[in-house]
Design an enzyme around this catalytic site. Structure first.
Site: not given
Lengths: 331, 331
Positions: A115, A258, A288
């Site tokens: 990520c 994030h 996400n």
């Protein structure tokens, strides 16, 4: 430590297919409202026929257009994603092909810290630009999360969406002040197995998929353990990063986090003491999107004019590894 | 462009299991001698129980020992491999875990340009060191090629071996002259499908393996097309790289090439006009170890005292993508 680079333009691409929270409630046999309440995601997008390289190429064209840079002027293409389109070659080469640049020789490679891939790529590529190796770098994060979801783990599968985001980074012109002020990354592999896909590489080869290894090829996440480890580390990490940059929390026009989960965003904000209006939260209508989350949130903040040239921004995230990463920059 | 970094120490690891050319001749039903003659490989190594991270960690420990640097002094771990151990997290985090550094916070990420991954990683990480972001970087290339071989393509499957190589890179001390003099990379995705593994990522997911997609998960190489495209490009690429470095071919103490195949090494040497004693050729007893080939050949050249401090070296290779890459450095 400072690097005089400028984010020249950003772009994003979302697949046409929209998947609502209600649709997932029904598919997973959950009470109406469970998905949205638990994940903070109203809608996310899943690919139908798009490949990662196709999505990345569209986002890249939009970023180049916003930057006022022709694709031929790029001198490096970095794919910064947690998932790859195929084992060989790297996804960046496939994006180059989709962009119609297949005879240009523009160097292509991938950088992967799950990520945090975009943050890592921006960090190291800004150094390569400072060293004079590259002048105009395209960084693309393109993710098809829907391919590896674990439908047995309802807490994780409701979080993710597909999509791509891209940024063209250039050297800062004379007289302007855009720059990376400081950066940091930390990896604690005591958490390496808190979120993982064990299969697909050389340890559990795809040929074993049908031999009772299906679960090894799906995303396996222990949210509680991630939360515990991250909570211990994040405050010290951010304080030290901001101190290194000599930037206070108040001076940050926006925090581009994030988009791990709705809850993670809330906890990060309160634990770190940021104001709600500082946080760029695109979770509700994107989910996400793995490494694409940070550049996509950045793109949204710029598009919505929440940030302007001269503003200080913090890119901040956690990733499988377990890693923490951040960059303080003047946009 | 110059970066004052020093290759402080190197290490390698080869699995215990040795596979001879004669063994492959028999396994593949080929005439005795075919494998060695076609590939130039007498023996290569295949893993039995080793994981990529375990191999990488052993090579890394040896490199750190050779460098006189403790593992705790490392401030970045980069895995530069064409294959990954698992989909998530990145292999570098798994190497950190194997090294017993799981609570250190040392940042970990992967850089991938298939066979050129080590060259790309050394290139960009030397820039990050020049910018002051890192001081002592561990770069590990660890490959289990034997997992994805295509036994239907005898020309390619006989080329590859497994193994790992690692290099600890540090800042050059005052008064010393070790440095990267110049670097270059070019990617021509017109050749993106000349060598590939189509499966294993988000395009052909492992769940499709058993549905008639087995071939998508094996290495597919068209050696003739690679040869044709590479032949057009390599002379101009190397001439321009050396010109940029102001280093002549004669000044190169050693050329550390990617060990693509015995034939590729011979053609590269004659086409580029290098002398036989300049070329470091470890093909015969290692095979093509994907991204580990270049750091492994470098390790062999150093171990055999073919290169000494102050010597000029050329790291040079081609990779899937199709890419060419090289670095001219003073060791």
């Amino acid at each position: 430590m400072e690097r005089r680079v400028k984010l020249l333009g950003t772009g994003k691409y979302l697949p046409a297919r929209v998947v609502t929270a209600a649709e997932l409630d029904e598919q997973l046999g959950l009470a109406t409202g469970w998905t949205e309440k638990k994940s903070g995601v109203r809608i996310r997008h899943y690919v139908t026929t798009e490949t990662a390289a196709q999505m990345g190429a569209i986002a890249a064209k939009r970023a180049a257009e916003a930057a006022g840079v022709s694709l031929q002027e790029l001198d490096c293409i970095v794919c910064a994603s947690g998932t790859a389109q195929q084992e060989i070659p790297c996804t960046a080469a496939l994006i180059q092909e989709e962009l119609g640049l297949s005879r240009t020789g523009i160097p292509c490679f991938d950088i992967n810290s799950t990520c945090l891939s975009f943050v890592t790529a921006l960090d190291v590529m800004s150094c390569a630009m400072a060293a004079g190796v590259y002048k105009r770098v395209l960084i693309v994060s393109t993710e098809i999360a829907s391919m590896g979801l674990n439908w047995k783990q309802k807490e994780s599968c409701v979080l993710f969406g597909d999509g791509a985001a891209a940024v063209v980074v250039g050297q800062t012109p004379e007289g302007e002040s855009s720059r990376i002020i400081s950066s940091a990354m930390q990896t604690y592999s005591e958490g390496a197995h808190y979120s993982e896909i064990r299969g697909g590489g050389t340890m559990v080869h795809p040929r074993h998929y049908a031999n009772g290894h299906e679960d090894d090829f799906a995303f396996d996440m222990d949210g509680r353990k991630i939360f515990r480890l991250t909570s211990q580390l994040i405050t010290g990490f951010v304080d030290s990063l901001l101190a290194k940059a000599s930037v206070s929390k108040k001076q940050l026009q926006a925090v581009i986090p994030h988009q791990a989960s709705g809850m993670a965003l809330r906890i990060m904000r309160t634990k770190l003491g940021f104001m709600e209006q500082q946080m760029v939260d695109i979770m509700a209508d994107h989910g996400n999107v793995i490494a694409a989350s940070i550049p996509m949130a950045l793109h949204e903040a710029i598009s919505q004019k929440r940030v302007a040239r001269g503003d200080c921004l913090l890119l901040l995230g956690t990733s499988a590894g377990l890693s923490l990463g951040g960059i303080v920059l003047e946009y």
